[in-house]
Write a protein that holds these residues in place. Structure first.
Motif, PDB file in Angstrom:
ATOM      1  N   ASN A   1      -7.333  62.743  79.877  1.00  0.00           N
ATOM      2  CA  ASN A   1      -6.293  63.482  80.620  1.00  0.00           C
ATOM      3  C   ASN A   1      -4.967  63.451  79.870  1.00  0.00           C
ATOM      4  O   ASN A   1      -4.266  64.467  79.791  1.00  0.00           O
ATOM      5  N   THR A   2      -4.626  62.279  79.314  1.00  0.00           N
ATOM      6  CA  THR A   2      -3.348  62.145  78.606  1.00  0.00           C
ATOM      7  C   THR A   2      -3.491  62.274  77.100  1.00  0.00           C
ATOM      8  O   THR A   2      -2.507  62.470  76.388  1.00  0.00           O
ATOM      9  N   GLY A   3      -4.749  62.117  76.584  1.00  0.00           N
ATOM     10  CA  GLY A   3      -4.992  62.201  75.145  1.00  0.00           C
ATOM     11  C   GLY A   3      -4.686  60.930  74.389  1.00  0.00           C
ATOM     12  O   GLY A   3      -4.697  60.924  73.155  1.00  0.00           O
ATOM     13  N   GLU A   4      -4.426  59.833  75.098  1.00  0.00           N
ATOM     14  CA  GLU A   4      -4.083  58.585  74.407  1.00  0.00           C
ATOM     15  C   GLU A   4      -5.308  57.708  74.171  1.00  0.00           C
ATOM     16  O   GLU A   4      -6.285  57.766  74.910  1.00  0.00           O
ATOM     17  N   LEU A   5      -5.230  56.884  73.119  1.00  0.00           N
ATOM     18  CA  LEU A   5      -6.252  55.883  72.825  1.00  0.00           C
ATOM     19  C   LEU A   5      -5.798  54.532  73.354  1.00  0.00           C
ATOM     20  O   LEU A   5      -4.619  54.173  73.244  1.00  0.00           O
ATOM     21  N   ILE A   6      -6.733  53.777  73.910  1.00  0.00           N
ATOM     22  CA  ILE A   6      -6.448  52.454  74.448  1.00  0.00           C
ATOM     23  C   ILE A   6      -7.270  51.446  73.653  1.00  0.00           C
ATOM     24  O   ILE A   6      -8.504  51.448  73.724  1.00  0.00           O
ATOM     25  N   PHE A   7      -6.590  50.595  72.894  1.00  0.00           N
ATOM     26  CA  PHE A   7      -7.255  49.584  72.087  1.00  0.00           C
ATOM     27  C   PHE A   7      -7.329  48.291  72.898  1.00  0.00           C
ATOM     28  O   PHE A   7      -6.306  47.752  73.318  1.00  0.00           O
ATOM     29  N   THR A   8      -8.545  47.816  73.133  1.00  0.00           N
ATOM     30  CA  THR A   8      -8.760  46.630  73.956  1.00  0.00           C
ATOM     31  C   THR A   8      -8.802  45.378  73.085  1.00  0.00           C
ATOM     32  O   THR A   8      -8.919  45.469  71.852  1.00  0.00           O
ATOM     33  N   PRO A   9      -8.737  44.176  73.678  1.00  0.00           N
ATOM     34  CA  PRO A   9      -8.859  42.953  72.876  1.00  0.00           C
ATOM     35  C   PRO A   9     -10.134  42.903  72.038  1.00  0.00           C
ATOM     36  O   PRO A   9     -10.128  42.333  70.940  1.00  0.00           O
ATOM     37  N   SER A  10     -11.217  43.511  72.520  1.00  0.00           N
ATOM     38  CA  SER A  10     -12.485  43.487  71.775  1.00  0.00           C
ATOM     39  C   SER A  10     -12.335  44.115  70.394  1.00  0.00           C
ATOM     40  O   SER A  10     -12.912  43.628  69.411  1.00  0.00           O
ATOM     41  N   TYR A  11     -11.567  45.194  70.297  1.00  0.00           N
ATOM     42  CA  TYR A  11     -11.357  45.858  69.006  1.00  0.00           C
ATOM     43  C   TYR A  11     -10.771  44.871  67.998  1.00  0.00           C
ATOM     44  O   TYR A  11     -11.214  44.793  66.845  1.00  0.00           O
ATOM     45  N   TYR A  12      -9.774  44.118  68.424  1.00  0.00           N
ATOM     46  CA  TYR A  12      -9.103  43.195  67.501  1.00  0.00           C
ATOM     47  C   TYR A  12      -9.978  42.000  67.158  1.00  0.00           C
ATOM     48  O   TYR A  12      -9.983  41.538  66.007  1.00  0.00           O
ATOM     49  N   TYR A  13     -10.735  41.497  68.131  1.00  0.00           N
ATOM     50  CA  TYR A  13     -11.625  40.372  67.843  1.00  0.00           C
ATOM     51  C   TYR A  13     -12.682  40.780  66.822  1.00  0.00           C
ATOM     52  O   TYR A  13     -12.949  40.041  65.869  1.00  0.00           O
ATOM     53  N   ILE A  14     -13.295  41.947  67.006  1.00  0.00           N
ATOM     54  CA  ILE A  14     -14.271  42.426  66.011  1.00  0.00           C
ATOM     55  C   ILE A  14     -13.599  42.577  64.649  1.00  0.00           C
ATOM     56  O   ILE A  14     -14.152  42.215  63.613  1.00  0.00           O
ATOM     57  N   GLY A  15     -12.380  43.100  64.658  1.00  0.00           N
ATOM     58  CA  GLY A  15     -11.659  43.349  63.417  1.00  0.00           C
ATOM     59  C   GLY A  15     -11.389  42.111  62.590  1.00  0.00           C
ATOM     60  O   GLY A  15     -11.264  42.190  61.362  1.00  0.00           O
ATOM     61  N   HIS A  16     -11.302  40.963  63.243  1.00  0.00           N
ATOM     62  CA  HIS A  16     -11.083  39.727  62.494  1.00  0.00           C
ATOM     63  C   HIS A  16     -12.256  39.385  61.588  1.00  0.00           C
ATOM     64  O   HIS A  16     -12.106  38.619  60.626  1.00  0.00           O
ATOM     65  N   PHE A  17     -13.405  39.952  61.863  1.00  0.00           N
ATOM     66  CA  PHE A  17     -14.580  39.801  60.999  1.00  0.00           C
ATOM     67  C   PHE A  17     -14.707  41.015  60.074  1.00  0.00           C
ATOM     68  O   PHE A  17     -14.780  40.881  58.853  1.00  0.00           O
ATOM     69  N   SER A  18     -14.756  42.218  60.663  1.00  0.00           N
ATOM     70  CA  SER A  18     -15.114  43.411  59.894  1.00  0.00           C
ATOM     71  C   SER A  18     -14.084  43.800  58.843  1.00  0.00           C
ATOM     72  O   SER A  18     -14.431  44.353  57.804  1.00  0.00           O
ATOM     73  N   LYS A  19     -12.820  43.516  59.085  1.00  0.00           N
ATOM     74  CA  LYS A  19     -11.777  43.910  58.132  1.00  0.00           C
ATOM     75  C   LYS A  19     -11.799  43.048  56.877  1.00  0.00           C
ATOM     76  O   LYS A  19     -11.480  43.526  55.784  1.00  0.00           O
ATOM     77  N   PHE A  20     -12.185  41.787  57.027  1.00  0.00           N
ATOM     78  CA  PHE A  20     -12.036  40.839  55.925  1.00  0.00           C
ATOM     79  C   PHE A  20     -13.355  40.430  55.266  1.00  0.00           C
ATOM     80  O   PHE A  20     -13.375  40.114  54.076  1.00  0.00           O
ATOM     81  N   ILE A  21     -14.439  40.411  56.041  1.00  0.00           N
ATOM     82  CA  ILE A  21     -15.752  40.068  55.474  1.00  0.00           C
ATOM     83  C   ILE A  21     -16.431  41.368  55.068  1.00  0.00           C
ATOM     84  O   ILE A  21     -16.648  42.255  55.890  1.00  0.00           O
ATOM     85  N   ARG A  22     -16.773  41.493  53.808  1.00  0.00           N
ATOM     86  CA  ARG A  22     -17.263  42.769  53.292  1.00  0.00           C
ATOM     87  C   ARG A  22     -18.739  42.676  52.899  1.00  0.00           C
ATOM     88  O   ARG A  22     -19.249  41.579  52.606  1.00  0.00           O
ATOM     89  N   PRO A  23     -19.450  43.811  52.893  1.00  0.00           N
ATOM     90  CA  PRO A  23     -20.865  43.812  52.506  1.00  0.00           C
ATOM     91  C   PRO A  23     -21.096  43.106  51.169  1.00  0.00           C
ATOM     92  O   PRO A  23     -20.344  43.300  50.220  1.00  0.00           O
ATOM     93  N   GLY A  24     -22.152  42.290  51.144  1.00  0.00           N
ATOM     94  CA  GLY A  24     -22.471  41.509  49.954  1.00  0.00           C
ATOM     95  C   GLY A  24     -21.972  40.085  50.024  1.00  0.00           C
ATOM     96  O   GLY A  24     -22.368  39.244  49.211  1.00  0.00           O
ATOM     97  N   ALA A  25     -21.097  39.779  51.020  1.00  0.00           N
ATOM     98  CA  ALA A  25     -20.579  38.416  51.168  1.00  0.00           C
ATOM     99  C   ALA A  25     -21.709  37.450  51.516  1.00  0.00           C
ATOM    100  O   ALA A  25     -22.714  37.835  52.112  1.00  0.00           O
ATOM    101  N   LYS A  26     -21.527  36.204  51.146  1.00  0.00           N
ATOM    102  CA  LYS A  26     -22.478  35.142  51.488  1.00  0.00           C
ATOM    103  C   LYS A  26     -21.847  34.223  52.529  1.00  0.00           C
ATOM    104  O   LYS A  26     -20.700  33.795  52.371  1.00  0.00           O
TER     105      LYS A  26
END
Length: 477
Positions: A392-417
């Motif tokens: 209705n308003t066109g806005e995005l709502i970023f929840t805490p889950s987005y940031y928690y996932i991001g603490h892994f996905s942003k820094f740990i990259r494919p091929g990591a051990k």
């Protein structure tokens, strides 16, 4: 209606593995923090330096990282682009669409998703039930993915472009109604034996059609949640039925096409029964030879119990040559008043740390985007996503889950051990990965009501770090 038919392509390569000696000596630690009741969201709060290690004391809280002990190779983190995600996405203006794609798939400006799931025709998170053929067409001569070209395929292509390639796998929720004993895509039912081969051929048609669109399919799961009779698209496979379908139909069909690089993933259901499924399928060598590994979800808590993290560990210990992939999780029972409910984010952090420490190679969230009602969903099974769009308003709502996932996905990259990591107090959870570029990432989570000062000990080096209450940190060094 009887069933009966037949059946090659390229793929995405996983990054090379991290394989190097690591020393923390002289390294700087970049500390990124997300915390409740603050404005910290994946925020770099400080740079720290290591000093020489002293014997840790019992009264101190410590995180121990041993780089010489490495385990599974990481393939990625991501989420599902469903019909619901794509339909919601195309209700937004172009600028907001770009914001969402960047937020998920850019490594620099977003959280760097590298893994993606999608569905084979409809699921509950579609506006309606549909398949790619006319009902009763056992020869699959009417097969067409035209419906997916409206919303889903264009969104997937934009995600792949932004991420510069995604490891993509697909899952069916149900075969067409005529292939099942209940003649219904919904409410469970089982695949008719005479339709095993036409259904295997259907997977092939799907893969070929998507790859013709420029979407490489890295793998498939045999059936989403094969032990759940749902009010939406569902189909029941006993362990023996899934084993036999793979052994006699799906595996040989892929083999005839030279598709040894297409990953067949079994189970794709909760942690509770995964050990039984592994025992039945993996102990049959003729079925097991076709199977890359096992997918699992986190919804075993529906019964009121706690997450069964040790079952993941058990399968990993019992069948170390097989891979483990978290294929779906979301916070259900959508409530618009809980879009910023912090425990929803902590649910992700807890699961991801345990699952990785138990041998999981990749982790896939459910819908990447839903609307302000937790849908669309054609049976009213509304859920949370890490990002919601108010159409209705066109806005995005970023929840805490987005940031928690991001603490892994942003820094740990494919091929990591994954690297051996442990904590001295149960108040903290932690895991570490060594990236191919030589950087170590240690994720630390504090779900307590108190801020905690802890020591990070790596080799002969240590650093003193503070984590706020109800917070997660990524330490990059």
């Amino acid at each position: 209606m009887s069933c009966n038919k037949k059946l090659k392509d390229n793929n995405l390569s996983i990054q090379p593995e991290a394989n190097m000696e690591f020393s923390a000596k002289g390294k700087t630690i970049s500390v990124y923090t997300t915390a409740d009741s603050t404005n910290l969201r994946l925020t770099k709060i400080e740079n720290l330096t290591f000093s020489e290690t002293k014997q840790p004391k019992e009264k101190e809280i410590s995180v121990f990282v041993e780089p010489k002990k490495t385990f599974q190779t990481f393939i990625g983190i991501g989420g599902a682009i469903t019909d619901a995600s794509a339909e919601t996405f195309y209700k937004l203006d172009t600028e907001t669409q770009d914001q969402l794609i960047t937020a998920y798939y850019s490594k620099d400006k977003g959280i760097g998703y590298s893994l993606m799931r999608t569905t084979i025709h409809s699921c509950d998170f579609s506006s309606e039930s549909y398949t790619y053929i006319k009902e009763g067409d056992s020869t699959l001569s009417t097969f067409s993915i035209e419906k997916d070209r409206q919303y889903r395929i264009p969104m997937i292509k934009r995600a792949i472009q932004k991420a510069n390639g995604l490891v993509t796998f697909a899952s069916p929720w149900s075969p067409p109604a005529f292939m099942k004993n209940n003649n219904d895509m919904l409410h469970g039912g089982i695949l008719l034996p005479e339709c095993y081969q036409p259904w295997a051929n259907y997977f092939v048609k799907f893969i070929k059609a998507y790859e013709k669109e420029g979407i490489p399919i890295w793998g498939i799961t045999v059936q989403n949640e094969p032990m759940a009779i749902q009010t939406w698209e569902s189909c029941i496979y006993t362990a023996e039925a899934e084993r036999d379908f793979i052994k006699n139909n799906l595996g040989p069909t892929f083999k005839k096409l030279g598709w040894s690089d297409k990953k067949i993933i079994v189970w794709d259901h909760n942690r509770d029964l995964m050990t039984h499924r592994a025992n039945v399928i993996y102990n049959d060598p003729e079925a097991s030879k076709y199977v890359w590994g096992m997918g699992f979800h986190w919804y075993e808590t529906w019964s009121g119990g706690k997450p069964m993290f040790d079952n993941v560990k058990r399968v990993n210990e019992d069948y170390p040559s097989k891979k483990l992939l978290f294929t779906e999780g979301c916070n259900d029972k959508f409530d618009a008043n809980k879009l910023q409910f912090w425990p929803n984010g902590e649910h992700y952090g807890e699961s991801m740390i345990h699952d990785f420490n138990n041998g999981t190679v990749g982790w896939t969230d459910w819908n990447i985007l839903l609307d302000q009602n937790g849908g669309p969903n054609h049976v009213g099974n509304f859920c949370f996503a890490p990002v919601h769009a108010n159409t209705n308003t066109g806005e995005l709502i970023f929840t805490p889950s987005y940031y928690y996932i991001g603490h892994f996905s942003k820094f740990i990259r494919p091929g990591a051990k994954r690297v051996s990591t442990s904590v001295s107090r149960s108040v903290l959870l932690s895991t570490s990965f060594l990236n191919t570029d030589g950087t170590m990432v240690t994720v630390v989570m504090n779900s307590s009501d108190q801020k905690i000062v802890y020591k990070l000990l790596v080799n002969d080096e240590q650093a003193l770090i503070e984590i706020p209450a109800h917070a997660i940190q990524s330490l990059v060094y």
